[in-house]
Scaffold this active site. Structure first.
Site, PDB file in Angstrom:
ATOM      1  CD  GLN A  89       4.309  -4.762  -1.148  1.00 24.24           C
ATOM      2  OE1 GLN A  89       3.184  -4.499  -1.478  1.00 24.24           O
ATOM      3  NE2 GLN A  89       4.519  -4.825  -0.107  1.00 24.24           N
ATOM      4  CG  HIS A 116       2.356  -6.277  10.140  1.00 24.45           C
ATOM      5  ND1 HIS A 116       1.146  -6.560  10.173  1.00 24.45           N
ATOM      6  CD2 HIS A 116       2.613  -5.765   8.796  1.00 24.45           C
ATOM      7  CE1 HIS A 116       0.829  -6.413   8.946  1.00 24.45           C
ATOM      8  NE2 HIS A 116       1.681  -5.819   7.945  1.00 24.45           N
ATOM      9  CB  SER A 133      -3.754  -7.490   7.742  1.00 22.90           C
ATOM     10  OG  SER A 133      -2.615  -7.102   8.127  1.00 22.90           O
TER      11      SER A 133
END
Ligand code: PAF
Length: 284
Positions: free
Chosen positions: A156, A37, A188
């Protein structure tokens, strides 16, 4: 760093920034931020005047309540990490703040197209409708010029590119998957793996490399490429394979590639213990 918990305040702040001519880069996340991220955030900081990060564990995209509850949450750590990366604003909404006074079952979901039908779409019914609906809300709130997503969630990115096309904004930038030393794609969800499982999960990367090696040798049959992956995955008996397959990245079709095909995408989803992991790799 500014921090807002309501879409209206975040939206006001973003409009003010846009009105002064600032270019906004956005990184939508569900928090529990990892190096992958932060790489997106650093890139957004570098390529835009300001970077906005959303942290929202989106209940609409979880098809299992226990998966939603188990999703890691580290808001305080996330805030510190974002501040250190020079993120200008972080925003955390709640479902209620996006859809005030509407019962969840009455929320009108944005339906994705054919790109969402199989693989993740088939194994997680409703998942991409939940993603599309919330990403649309996030885009409407922040009105970014550029939005950054990781390639790990390849399907996605197809859904989001389509959304951006339908709504004429923003520009979508897909960034390479960040990996741990053993090749495991950063996620995550990795936080929920034991150290032994983290080691076992590196087999996913090795399976993708096996498909790549076959592709480089000239193998173009989907069955052969799938077998190369499944054979490697089978060496970790604790792992349950949901799919290990290959798609044409242009039209998202499963097919045998002809000998002149120069590119394809290998995709894998497995569960290890009760953690679901996905990864993919371009074959070229
Ligand atoms: O990739 C994610 O973390 C989520 O699917 C996203 C894009 C933030 C939407 O909730």
């Amino acid at each position: 760093m500014e921090f807002f918990q309501t879409p209206a305040k975040a939206n006001r702040w973003c409009i003010d920034q846009r009105n002064t001519g600032k270019i906004i880069g956005m990184v939508p996340t569900m928090g529990a931020l990892h190096e992958g991220h932060l790489e997106l955030v650093k890139r957004a900081v570098k390529e835009n005047d300001i970077c906005v990060v959303s942290i929202f564990v989106n209940p609409l995209q979880f098809n299992e309540e226990k998966d939603f509850s188990a999703y890691p949450r580290n808001l305080e750590q996330d805030r510190i990490a974002l501040k250190n990366c020079h993120c200008a604003m972080a925003f955390t909404g709640s479902l209620d703040s996006f859809f005030p006074r509407i019962d969840r079952s009455n929320i009108t979901l944005l339906r994705p197209g054919a790109e969402a039908n199989d693989l993740e779409g088939a194994h997680r019914p409703g998942h991409f409708a939940g993603v599309k609906t919330i990403v649309n809300k996030l885009f409407t709130t922040v009105r970014p010029h550029n939005a950054y997503f990781g390639e790990k969630d390849f399907q996605q990115t197809l859904v989001i590119r389509k959304l951006a096309k339908e709504t004429s904004a923003p520009n979508i930038i897909v960034c390479p998957t960040h990996r741990e030393k053993n090749g495991l794609a950063m996620s995550s969800r990795n936080e929920r793996l034991t150290s032994n499982q983290r080691q076992q999960a590196s087999v996913i990367y090795r399976a993708l490399l096996a498909a790549l090696s076959e592709w480089k040798k000239g193998v173009r049959g989907v069955k052969e490429l799938e077998k190369a992956m499944v054979d490697v995955l089978a060496t970790e008996t604790d792992l349950k394979v949901e799919y290990a397959t290959v798609r044409d990245p242009e039209n998202w079709q499963e097919k045998n590639f002809n000998n002149s095909a120069t590119t394809a995408r290998a995709l894998i989803a497995v569960t290890l213990g009760n953690v679901r992991l996905i990864d993919n790799m371009i074959l070229s």
